[in-house]
Every structure is written in C-alpha cells, then in structure tokens.
Design a protein around this motif. Structure first.
Motif, PDB file in Angstrom:
ATOM      1  N   GLU A 287       0.827  -1.201   0.000  1.00 55.35           N
ATOM      2  CA  GLU A 287       0.000   0.000   0.000  1.00 55.35           C
ATOM      3  C   GLU A 287       0.866   1.256   0.000  1.00 55.35           C
ATOM      4  O   GLU A 287       1.937   1.285   0.614  1.00 55.35           O
ATOM      5  CB  GLU A 287      -0.912   0.026   1.228  1.00 55.35           C
ATOM      6  CG  GLU A 287      -1.881  -1.145   1.315  1.00 55.35           C
ATOM      7  CD  GLU A 287      -2.748  -1.067   2.564  1.00 55.35           C
ATOM      8  OE1 GLU A 287      -3.558  -0.127   2.656  1.00 55.35           O
ATOM      9  OE2 GLU A 287      -2.588  -1.930   3.451  1.00 55.35           O
ATOM     10  N   ASN A 288       0.384   2.278  -0.645  1.00 54.84           N
ATOM     11  CA  ASN A 288       1.058   3.577  -0.679  1.00 54.84           C
ATOM     12  C   ASN A 288       0.316   4.514   0.258  1.00 54.84           C
ATOM     13  O   ASN A 288      -0.895   4.737   0.091  1.00 54.84           O
ATOM     14  CB  ASN A 288       1.053   4.128  -2.111  1.00 54.84           C
ATOM     15  CG  ASN A 288       1.934   5.349  -2.261  1.00 54.84           C
ATOM     16  OD1 ASN A 288       2.156   6.096  -1.307  1.00 54.84           O
ATOM     17  ND2 ASN A 288       2.436   5.570  -3.477  1.00 54.84           N
ATOM     18  N   ILE A 289       1.020   5.080   1.234  1.00 56.30           N
ATOM     19  CA  ILE A 289       0.335   5.930   2.213  1.00 56.30           C
ATOM     20  C   ILE A 289      -0.289   7.156   1.562  1.00 56.30           C
ATOM     21  O   ILE A 289      -1.261   7.716   2.085  1.00 56.30           O
ATOM     22  CB  ILE A 289       1.282   6.366   3.348  1.00 56.30           C
ATOM     23  CG1 ILE A 289       2.462   7.184   2.806  1.00 56.30           C
ATOM     24  CG2 ILE A 289       1.769   5.182   4.147  1.00 56.30           C
ATOM     25  CD1 ILE A 289       3.292   7.828   3.902  1.00 56.30           C
ATOM     26  N   GLU A 290       0.237   7.553   0.410  1.00 56.91           N
ATOM     27  CA  GLU A 290      -0.326   8.714  -0.281  1.00 56.91           C
ATOM     28  C   GLU A 290      -1.734   8.436  -0.814  1.00 56.91           C
ATOM     29  O   GLU A 290      -2.488   9.370  -1.122  1.00 56.91           O
ATOM     30  CB  GLU A 290       0.588   9.122  -1.427  1.00 56.91           C
ATOM     31  CG  GLU A 290       1.980   9.527  -0.979  1.00 56.91           C
ATOM     32  CD  GLU A 290       2.929   9.726  -2.141  1.00 56.91           C
ATOM     33  OE1 GLU A 290       2.714  10.694  -2.890  1.00 56.91           O
ATOM     34  OE2 GLU A 290       3.871   8.930  -2.300  1.00 56.91           O
ATOM     35  N   ASP A 291      -2.088   7.148  -0.907  1.00 57.91           N
ATOM     36  CA  ASP A 291      -3.410   6.768  -1.402  1.00 57.91           C
ATOM     37  C   ASP A 291      -4.421   6.567  -0.285  1.00 57.91           C
ATOM     38  O   ASP A 291      -5.572   6.193  -0.550  1.00 57.91           O
ATOM     39  CB  ASP A 291      -3.301   5.482  -2.232  1.00 57.91           C
ATOM     40  CG  ASP A 291      -2.432   5.657  -3.463  1.00 57.91           C
ATOM     41  OD1 ASP A 291      -2.377   6.782  -3.987  1.00 57.91           O
ATOM     42  OD2 ASP A 291      -1.798   4.667  -3.891  1.00 57.91           O
ATOM     43  N   LEU A 292      -4.020   6.795   0.955  1.00 55.50           N
ATOM     44  CA  LEU A 292      -4.937   6.623   2.078  1.00 55.50           C
ATOM     45  C   LEU A 292      -6.087   7.610   1.973  1.00 55.50           C
ATOM     46  O   LEU A 292      -5.886   8.776   1.594  1.00 55.50           O
ATOM     47  CB  LEU A 292      -4.211   6.823   3.403  1.00 55.50           C
ATOM     48  CG  LEU A 292      -3.168   5.764   3.792  1.00 55.50           C
ATOM     49  CD1 LEU A 292      -2.437   6.182   5.063  1.00 55.50           C
ATOM     50  CD2 LEU A 292      -3.836   4.407   4.008  1.00 55.50           C
ATOM     51  N   PRO A 293      -7.304   7.189   2.326  1.00 57.69           N
ATOM     52  CA  PRO A 293      -8.468   8.075   2.221  1.00 57.69           C
ATOM     53  C   PRO A 293      -8.580   9.087   3.357  1.00 57.69           C
ATOM     54  O   PRO A 293      -9.497   9.904   3.367  1.00 57.69           O
ATOM     55  CB  PRO A 293      -9.640   7.089   2.275  1.00 57.69           C
ATOM     56  CG  PRO A 293      -9.124   5.955   3.109  1.00 57.69           C
ATOM     57  CD  PRO A 293      -7.674   5.823   2.737  1.00 57.69           C
TER      58      PRO A 293
END
Length: 419
Positions: A287-293
């Motif tokens: 997972e990429n933390i930049e894609d967290l909602p």
C-alpha cells in the motif's frame, strides 16, 4: 551538555594481543581498574593489532542472572582502578573497534554517579559517531562508545541529591547526542553519569530491557511533545515496528490519548503493530500511504519518507522526520537526554501499558561488538535491536574478603532513531 574532558581523564593503554574464540569465550574474566590523571592516546600501530570482529563465536546468553549481578554489585567494597572496555582510536568502519582491559575507571564529578554497568545498548547514533559523521562536535579520541545504560550505582558525587549506592538505574548518558558526547561511554564495566540524566529502573523490567529504552523512548516522547500531540488527535507512524516507532504507538495511545493510530511495517510485522495499539496496520510493501483516504493530525516519520509524510498530514498538522531529507512543514530535532522524562514514563512501564519491543536476533556477547554494530547498520531489526553486548563475569572481593562473581552484561538494543 558534556564537553571534552580536561581533568582526571581516564587513560587508554596498549591493547592486548588479538582475540580468538579460544582465548576469549563468552564467559571471560574482566579486570577493570580506576582512573589516573595521565592520559595516553591509543597509538594507531597498536590499535590495528586487535579488532572486535569475532563472527565465528555463536550467540548465546550468559548463565549468570542479572538479579545476581545487581545484588553482587552492591557488595563490592572497593572500586578497581582499571576496567575492560570497547574502544576506538580513529574513525572508520567496525574494524576500528578494539578491546582494552586497562581503561581507567572514570572519575566521578560532583553531580555524577558511577554506574557498574549491567547492560548497555547500541543505537544508530553510535555507528554514525564511530564513522566520524559529527567529528567536529565530538569529544576527543579515543572513544568508548555507548549512550544507553542500565546498571547499579556504586559511587555518588557530593552534589547528588536523590540517588544512592545500590540503586538500580537506567538512562541515556549523553545530554546532547551530537554535542560533546562523553568520551567514555557505556560499553565498559563502569561509566560516570550526571544524576539528572538517570531514573530508577522500572521494577518489572530486567536490565537488558531497561538498557534498550532511554534514547528511543526519550526520542518518541519528545517528538510527540514537540508536535503538541494531545488527547483526541490522530497519528500515522512510519516504521511502527522499529525501535522508536514501536514506542511512539504506545505512548500516543496510553500516555497522550490518541483517538486513532495508523502505522506502517512490512507484511510480517502487521500483527505486532496491532498488538502495540495501532488501529490501522499498513503494509508498506503493498500500500502507498499517499493513497490513504484519510489524513492525520501528526505524522511521525521514523524511516525517512518525509516527502510522502507531508502529503497525508492535515492542514495545520505536524510532521516529525527523524532521518532523511526534511520536506516542509516537516521538522527534525535531536533528542535531549532527560531523567525526568524516564521518571514520568516509569509508571506506564511498570504497569505494562508501555512495553519494550526487543529484536530476537540479540543479545550478542561482548566479544561480538563489531557484529552488533554491523547489525544495527542493516536497519532490519524489529523494535529495539537488542544486540546484546554482555560484559562477562569478573571476580571481586566483598567487604568480608570473599571472592564473588559479578555479571556485568552489556546488552545492545539499537534504535531506529536519528541522529
């Protein structure tokens, strides 16, 4: 701040012949003498004759118990004049590390106590210091490395107010990690430390566990304080399974009252994150933390990804960056050793709410100091990299003249904190 010593400087003398697995077992005798005013620098042509690298010696735990060590330490009627220690007389790789059995025991200043070392810990800053990365502000060579320590007080200075002989203590011996750290650190049988940098060892922790905490837990706590973290706020911890990160999670939850905690690690350490108190465990390999909602009030970057961290912090929030490049509004700080911080956190440690996380790789025996340093430089450890450096047993005379064994274990717990 500890500055370069100018008086009563312990001496380092010529080193003994090369160590082999036959001559230097995991349970060897130590003879540690006291300090002279004469100081002899280690000559390079002597240093190169002996290294601490003993990769062929297997890992094992010393049979002597730490409780026995602490009890026996209080029975010593006199402090020797010399001690065994790990030293280096020049900056460089692990090959510069040497053993010296004739290092003078440090003189105790008015505000200091002399600690009989039972366990000590290595941190990344120890490696950076050995490599000469802050030589302009370092104390003079040669150096006995080591910041973290746990042991027993055997002597107190005239201005010491609370600690007394026989007290089991722990702490980070250098008030400022990068500014004049002590020339004679914790990888020795004795070390002299200011009372204000120490606290009584938590009763439920052994010396090995306690030695691995000071620099890491002080870094975790000070970083949270600097962000203004408080109850009801959310936090994302990058490298939550590391030495500092594992403590940030626990402190945020149990001490500061976080409303939501997210943390990153590799796949195999996700359950550890949850056990520490993370509400959301993120596998950084998938997972990429930049894609967290969601975004967070604070992001605590203990791995060196500030450029990503600033993208998931709320407007007006804070990003702590312990290592790597700093991207605004991220900030970096160098921890200040403070015994009061340890005293504040002792109740949480003694209640079991906050627990040290140790790496199963360690402890290493004291004969494998070089291997311990090499391991902390791989950045592969879980939690406190308990790279144990166990200072073996030595025999001393008690007040009644009987010879007694004392285990002076040096255990290495490294932390992922910067410096």
């Amino acid at each position: 701040m500890e500055t370069a010593l100018t008086t009563a400087i312990p001496k380092l003398t010529a080193l003994p012949p090369p160590i082999s697995s036959k001559s230097f077992s995991l349970r060897f005798s130590l003879t540690f003498p006291a300090s002279n005013n004469n100081y002899n620098y280690i000559r390079k042509n002597t240093c190169v004759k002996q290294t601490c690298s003993l990769s062929h010696i297997p890992l094992r735990v010393c049979a002597s118990s730490q409780s026995q060590a602490a009890a026996e330490a209080t029975k010593v009627s006199s402090i020797p004049s010399e001690m065994k220690a790990c030293v280096y007389g020049e900056y460089g790789g692990v090959e510069v590390l040497k053993f010296d059995d004739k290092v003078s025991v440090p003189q105790v200043k008015e505000d200091q106590v002399l600690i009989k070392v039972v366990a000590a810990a290595l941190n990344p800053v120890d490696a950076k210091r050995r490599q000469g990365k802050f030589k302009t502000t370092d104390s003079p060579l040669p150096t006995v490395p080591g910041y973290d320590v746990a042991g027993v007080v055997v002597k107190v200075g005239s201005q010491v107010k609370e600690l007394k002989e026989g007290d089991a203590v722990y702490g980070n011996i250098n008030e400022k990690a990068l500014e004049g750290p002590k020339q004679f650190g914790s990888l020795a049988e004795y070390t002299a430390v200011e009372e204000k940098l120490l606290a009584l060892k938590p009763k439920n922790l052994d010396f090995i566990q306690a030695a691995g905490l000071p620099l890491a837990i002080e870094t975790a706590y000070e970083g949270l304080e600097r962000t203004g973290f408080s109850a009801g706020k959310s936090i994302l911890v990058l490298n939550g399974a590391g030495g500092v990160g594992s403590l940030v999670i626990q402190l945020a939850k149990h001490v500061f009252g976080a409303s939501r905690i997210a943390a990153t690690s590799s796949t195999g350490k996700l359950e550890l994150l949850k056990s520490l108190g993370a509400d959301l465990a993120i596998d950084y390999t998938k997972e990429n933390i930049e894609d967290l909602p969601e975004k967070f009030d604070v992001v605590y970057d203990a791995i060196g990804q500030c450029d990503k961290a600033v993208k998931v912090v709320k407007e007006g929030g804070s990003v702590v960056a312990l290592t790597g490049a700093v991207t605004p509004p991220g900030f970096r700080f160098v921890v200040t050793s403070n015994g009061d911080t340890l005293k504040t956190l002792n109740p949480y440690l003694e209640s079991g709410k906050v627990k040290p996380v140790v790496d199963p790789k360690g402890p290493f025996p004291f004969s494998q100091v070089a291997e311990a340093f090499s391991y902390i430089e791989t950045n592969r450890a879980t939690g406190k990299k308990n790279i144990g450096l166990k200072l073996p047993q030595r025999r001393v005379r008690s007040a009644r003249g009987k010879r007694r064994k004392i285990f002076v274990g040096n255990v290495n717990n490294n932390v992922d904190s910067s410096p």
